[in-house]
Scaffold this motif. Structure first.
Motif, PDB file in Angstrom:
ATOM      1  N   PHE A 129     -11.644  14.697  26.442  1.00 26.04           N
ATOM      2  CA  PHE A 129     -13.043  14.410  27.418  1.00 26.04           C
ATOM      3  C   PHE A 129     -12.506  14.210  28.826  1.00 26.04           C
ATOM      4  O   PHE A 129     -12.369  14.871  29.500  1.00 26.04           O
ATOM      5  CB  PHE A 129     -13.581  13.539  27.266  1.00 26.04           C
ATOM      6  N   LEU A 130     -11.300  13.697  28.403  1.00 27.23           N
ATOM      7  CA  LEU A 130     -10.811  12.755  30.077  1.00 27.23           C
ATOM      8  C   LEU A 130      -8.832  12.677  29.582  1.00 27.23           C
ATOM      9  O   LEU A 130      -8.426  12.595  28.530  1.00 27.23           O
ATOM     10  CB  LEU A 130     -11.057  11.592  30.339  1.00 27.23           C
ATOM     11  N   VAL A 131      -8.653  13.730  30.786  1.00 22.65           N
ATOM     12  CA  VAL A 131      -7.313  13.518  31.003  1.00 22.65           C
ATOM     13  C   VAL A 131      -6.532  12.460  31.825  1.00 22.65           C
ATOM     14  O   VAL A 131      -6.878  13.546  33.153  1.00 22.65           O
ATOM     15  CB  VAL A 131      -5.865  14.384  31.582  1.00 22.65           C
ATOM     16  N   LEU A 132      -5.512  11.557  31.635  1.00 25.59           N
ATOM     17  CA  LEU A 132      -5.784  10.926  32.568  1.00 25.59           C
ATOM     18  C   LEU A 132      -3.676  11.411  32.886  1.00 25.59           C
ATOM     19  O   LEU A 132      -2.759  10.886  32.195  1.00 25.59           O
ATOM     20  CB  LEU A 132      -5.234   9.203  32.320  1.00 25.59           C
ATOM     21  N   MET A 133      -3.893  11.609  34.240  1.00 28.03           N
ATOM     22  CA  MET A 133      -2.199  12.241  34.328  1.00 28.03           C
ATOM     23  C   MET A 133      -1.939  11.381  35.592  1.00 28.03           C
ATOM     24  O   MET A 133      -2.035  11.054  36.708  1.00 28.03           O
ATOM     25  CB  MET A 133      -2.264  13.814  35.563  1.00 28.03           C
ATOM     26  N   VAL A 134      -0.952  10.716  35.095  1.00 34.82           N
ATOM     27  CA  VAL A 134       0.207   9.865  36.085  1.00 34.82           C
ATOM     28  C   VAL A 134       1.445  10.036  36.671  1.00 34.82           C
ATOM     29  O   VAL A 134       2.185  10.271  35.869  1.00 34.82           O
ATOM     30  CB  VAL A 134       0.305   8.246  35.376  1.00 34.82           C
ATOM     31  N   PRO A 135       1.592  10.251  38.199  1.00 36.00           N
ATOM     32  CA  PRO A 135       2.403  10.513  38.923  1.00 36.00           C
ATOM     33  C   PRO A 135       3.901   9.362  38.908  1.00 36.00           C
ATOM     34  O   PRO A 135       2.997   8.541  38.756  1.00 36.00           O
ATOM     35  CB  PRO A 135       2.174  11.124  39.576  1.00 36.00           C
ATOM     36  N   PRO A 221      -5.993  23.593  29.228  1.00 34.82           N
ATOM     37  CA  PRO A 221      -7.286  23.855  29.345  1.00 34.82           C
ATOM     38  C   PRO A 221      -8.581  23.239  28.933  1.00 34.82           C
ATOM     39  O   PRO A 221      -9.687  23.831  30.092  1.00 34.82           O
ATOM     40  CB  PRO A 221      -7.482  25.474  29.204  1.00 34.82           C
ATOM     41  N   THR A 222      -9.060  23.128  27.945  1.00 28.20           N
ATOM     42  CA  THR A 222      -9.966  22.651  27.455  1.00 28.20           C
ATOM     43  C   THR A 222     -10.533  21.829  27.605  1.00 28.20           C
ATOM     44  O   THR A 222     -11.305  21.323  26.814  1.00 28.20           O
ATOM     45  CB  THR A 222     -10.005  23.121  25.395  1.00 28.20           C
ATOM     46  N   ALA A 223     -10.032  20.646  27.986  1.00 28.10           N
ATOM     47  CA  ALA A 223     -10.279  19.240  27.876  1.00 28.10           C
ATOM     48  C   ALA A 223     -11.821  19.707  29.115  1.00 28.10           C
ATOM     49  O   ALA A 223     -11.554  20.334  30.349  1.00 28.10           O
ATOM     50  CB  ALA A 223      -9.459  18.263  28.766  1.00 28.10           C
ATOM     51  N   ALA A 224     -12.206  18.318  29.449  1.00 26.80           N
ATOM     52  CA  ALA A 224     -13.815  18.165  30.658  1.00 26.80           C
ATOM     53  C   ALA A 224     -13.147  18.150  31.472  1.00 26.80           C
ATOM     54  O   ALA A 224     -13.634  18.888  32.929  1.00 26.80           O
ATOM     55  CB  ALA A 224     -14.862  18.275  29.284  1.00 26.80           C
ATOM     56  N   TYR A 225     -12.271  16.832  31.979  1.00 28.73           N
ATOM     57  CA  TYR A 225     -12.103  16.326  32.853  1.00 28.73           C
ATOM     58  C   TYR A 225     -10.714  15.979  33.163  1.00 28.73           C
ATOM     59  O   TYR A 225     -10.084  15.617  31.861  1.00 28.73           O
ATOM     60  CB  TYR A 225     -13.642  14.406  33.479  1.00 28.73           C
ATOM     61  N   ALA A 226     -10.472  15.315  34.282  1.00 24.54           N
ATOM     62  CA  ALA A 226      -8.716  15.003  34.576  1.00 24.54           C
ATOM     63  C   ALA A 226      -9.057  14.110  35.511  1.00 24.54           C
ATOM     64  O   ALA A 226      -9.980  14.427  36.409  1.00 24.54           O
ATOM     65  CB  ALA A 226      -7.771  16.204  34.382  1.00 24.54           C
ATOM     66  N   MET A 227      -7.713  13.165  35.823  1.00 26.85           N
ATOM     67  CA  MET A 227      -7.925  12.429  36.554  1.00 26.85           C
ATOM     68  C   MET A 227      -6.157  12.051  37.043  1.00 26.85           C
ATOM     69  O   MET A 227      -5.399  11.970  35.928  1.00 26.85           O
ATOM     70  CB  MET A 227      -8.417  11.124  36.745  1.00 26.85           C
ATOM     71  N   GLY A 248     -25.882  13.938  35.074  1.00 30.40           N
ATOM     72  CA  GLY A 248     -26.486  13.998  36.524  1.00 30.40           C
ATOM     73  C   GLY A 248     -24.979  14.948  37.054  1.00 30.40           C
ATOM     74  O   GLY A 248     -24.510  15.359  37.954  1.00 30.40           O
ATOM     75  N   ILE A 249     -23.660  14.490  36.694  1.00 28.12           N
ATOM     76  CA  ILE A 249     -22.527  15.091  36.539  1.00 28.12           C
ATOM     77  C   ILE A 249     -21.925  16.137  37.031  1.00 28.12           C
ATOM     78  O   ILE A 249     -22.202  16.613  35.698  1.00 28.12           O
ATOM     79  CB  ILE A 249     -21.195  13.909  36.282  1.00 28.12           C
ATOM     80  N   PRO A 250     -21.384  16.348  37.462  1.00 29.16           N
ATOM     81  CA  PRO A 250     -20.938  17.978  37.410  1.00 29.16           C
ATOM     82  C   PRO A 250     -19.785  18.485  36.906  1.00 29.16           C
ATOM     83  O   PRO A 250     -19.028  17.615  36.232  1.00 29.16           O
ATOM     84  CB  PRO A 250     -20.763  18.900  38.543  1.00 29.16           C
ATOM     85  N   LYS A 251     -20.318  19.963  36.365  1.00 29.07           N
ATOM     86  CA  LYS A 251     -19.003  20.400  34.637  1.00 29.07           C
ATOM     87  C   LYS A 251     -17.929  20.997  35.313  1.00 29.07           C
ATOM     88  O   LYS A 251     -16.721  21.300  35.063  1.00 29.07           O
ATOM     89  CB  LYS A 251     -19.342  20.565  34.059  1.00 29.07           C
ATOM     90  N   LEU A 252     -18.552  21.879  36.538  1.00 29.96           N
ATOM     91  CA  LEU A 252     -17.365  22.759  36.849  1.00 29.96           C
ATOM     92  C   LEU A 252     -17.208  21.992  38.599  1.00 29.96           C
ATOM     93  O   LEU A 252     -18.583  21.366  39.074  1.00 29.96           O
ATOM     94  CB  LEU A 252     -18.203  24.043  36.893  1.00 29.96           C
ATOM     95  N   PHE A 296     -11.448  15.178  38.667  1.00 29.89           N
ATOM     96  CA  PHE A 296     -12.076  16.275  39.005  1.00 29.89           C
ATOM     97  C   PHE A 296     -12.692  16.915  37.751  1.00 29.89           C
ATOM     98  O   PHE A 296     -11.857  16.665  36.542  1.00 29.89           O
ATOM     99  CB  PHE A 296     -11.142  17.625  39.705  1.00 29.89           C
ATOM    100  N   SER A 297     -13.453  17.903  37.290  1.00 28.73           N
ATOM    101  CA  SER A 297     -13.760  18.964  36.576  1.00 28.73           C
ATOM    102  C   SER A 297     -12.469  19.512  36.190  1.00 28.73           C
ATOM    103  O   SER A 297     -11.540  20.150  36.730  1.00 28.73           O
ATOM    104  CB  SER A 297     -14.662  19.979  36.594  1.00 28.73           C
TER     105      SER A 297
END
Length: 381
Positions: A129-135, A221-227, A248-252, A296-297
């Motif tokens: 559902f969510l991918v957390l990308m940490v630089p 690409p199949t994840a819904a959201y990322a951060m 109400g949170i947009p998916k795109l 972001f979506s």
């Protein structure tokens, strides 16, 4: 005095067609037929010469230069620490193949680089559902371990699958090989490192961010959201997932975080955020989300990668994403509760930290201490 007519003598009188033989010229051609034959021969020789020289005269003509310059973007600023050399700019509008011999488009285009450490299976076994990308810097294992013990620990949050990954570049220095071996062992243990072959420096953060976007677009690409979230952050992951679950949170085309409006470009060479005019000529940035942590979506990463081909790179990575949004005709969205995205705080307060989504911290140990206190039994307020 009147003007002398063409072909007239010094007396201004028109010469008669029939004059003395000393003034008459012998005809160059005896017939129109000979003239036409010679003309055809000249045209043939000219065409042959042009074709064999690849139309060099046309290439030097100003109109040709103006036309082809629309296809070929100009060469861009390259930081001295940048590994990849600029050579011939790609001349088509299609995605170029990854070529090790040179840079396609410009140095911030992520497909100039190669993943040298990857975990391609992480989004295949489960759909996050969510991918957390940490630089994070390659040698900052303390930050990675603190995150693994705190907000990056759980793979299921509020009933949703959450994935935490760390993005690294190459470390310089004499101990590079030793550092690389340590990273390999760390990844074998945790399976959460993604590494690409750009130099991991502060001025290359835009490259690092765009490589994150490329990984999300091609590997997950199949994840819904990322951060994208920095390694020195406190993240209340439960509050973030609850926010994204709201109806109400947009998916795109959704980008949110701490919004920055009308921010001036820093021109002082003494500043950490200095950007020269040749890299970014406008006096202020478009609206963007502060780079400490923005959500972001997951349809946006592919769009960012594609549109970045036409955007001159500069070293303020979060403002660069804002420029991508602007060129795409999109705008960042204010979060449902803007007060949840905070930057710095003066002191730790358990009640306050239970309500927010982000805070910038001073050290990995602070993260562990605050998280441990937050997870104690009992109401936070």
């Amino acid at each position: 005095m009147g003007d002398l007519e063409s072909g007239s003598g010094g007396n201004g009188l028109k010469r008669h067609p029939v004059e003395s033989s000393s003034l008459q010229k012998k005809p160059l051609f005896h017939s129109w037929f000979q003239f036409l034959i010679l003309l055809c021969l000249v045209v043939f020789i000219l065409c042959y010469t042009l074709s064999s020289s690849s139309l060099s005269w046309w290439q030097s003509f100003p109109l040709h230069v103006q036309w082809t310059s629309r296809l070929n973007p100009p060469r861009h600023y390259r930081h001295p620490q940048q590994r990849v050399e600029l050579n011939e700019i790609h001349k088509t509008t299609q995605d170029p193949p990854v070529a090790p011999t040179g840079t396609q488009y410009h140095q911030a285009y992520p497909r100039n680089y190669h993943f040298i450490m990857d975990n391609t299976e992480v989004c295949k076994t489960k759909t996050p559902f969510l991918v957390l990308m940490v630089p994070v810097a390659p040698n900052n294992i303390a930050a990675r371990d603190a995150i693994r013990q705190t907000w990056g620990k759980d793979s299921l949050v509020q009933g949703e699958v959450v994935l935490t990954l760390f993005m690294l570049g190459l470390s310089g220095g004499a101990d590079g090989e030793q550092q690389q071996e340590k990273l390999k062992q760390e990844n074998l243990q945790h399976h959460d490192l993604i590494q690409s072959d750009f130099m991991d420096t502060y001025l290359n953060l835009t490259i690092k961010t765009m490589v994150i976007m490329d990984w999300l677009a091609t590997r997950c690409p199949t994840a819904a959201y990322a951060m994208k979230i920095d390694s020195d952050m406190f993240l209340n992951i439960d509050n973030l997932v609850i926010m994204l679950q709201r109806p109400g949170i947009p998916k795109l085309n959704y980008l949110t975080g701490m919004l920055m409006w009308n921010r001036p470009v820093v021109r002082s060479k003494d500043s950490k955020w200095y950007v020269p005019e040749e890299m970014y000529p406008d006096p202020q940035y478009p609206t963007y989300t502060l780079g400490m942590g923005y959500v972001f979506s997951n349809d946006l990463p592919e769009k960012y990668v594609d549109v970045s081909k036409s955007i001159k790179p500069f070293n303020i990575e979060d403002a660069y994403i804002g420029m991508c949004m602007k060129i795409l005709g999109l705008e960042p969205t204010s979060p449902p509760n803007p007060s949840q995205f905070k930057a710095y705080n003066t002191r730790y307060d358990r009640c306050e930290y239970s309500k927010i989504i982000t805070y910038i911290l001073g050290s990995p140990q602070e993260l562990i201490n605050y998280w441990t206190d937050m997870k104690k039994p009992g109401p936070p307020c």
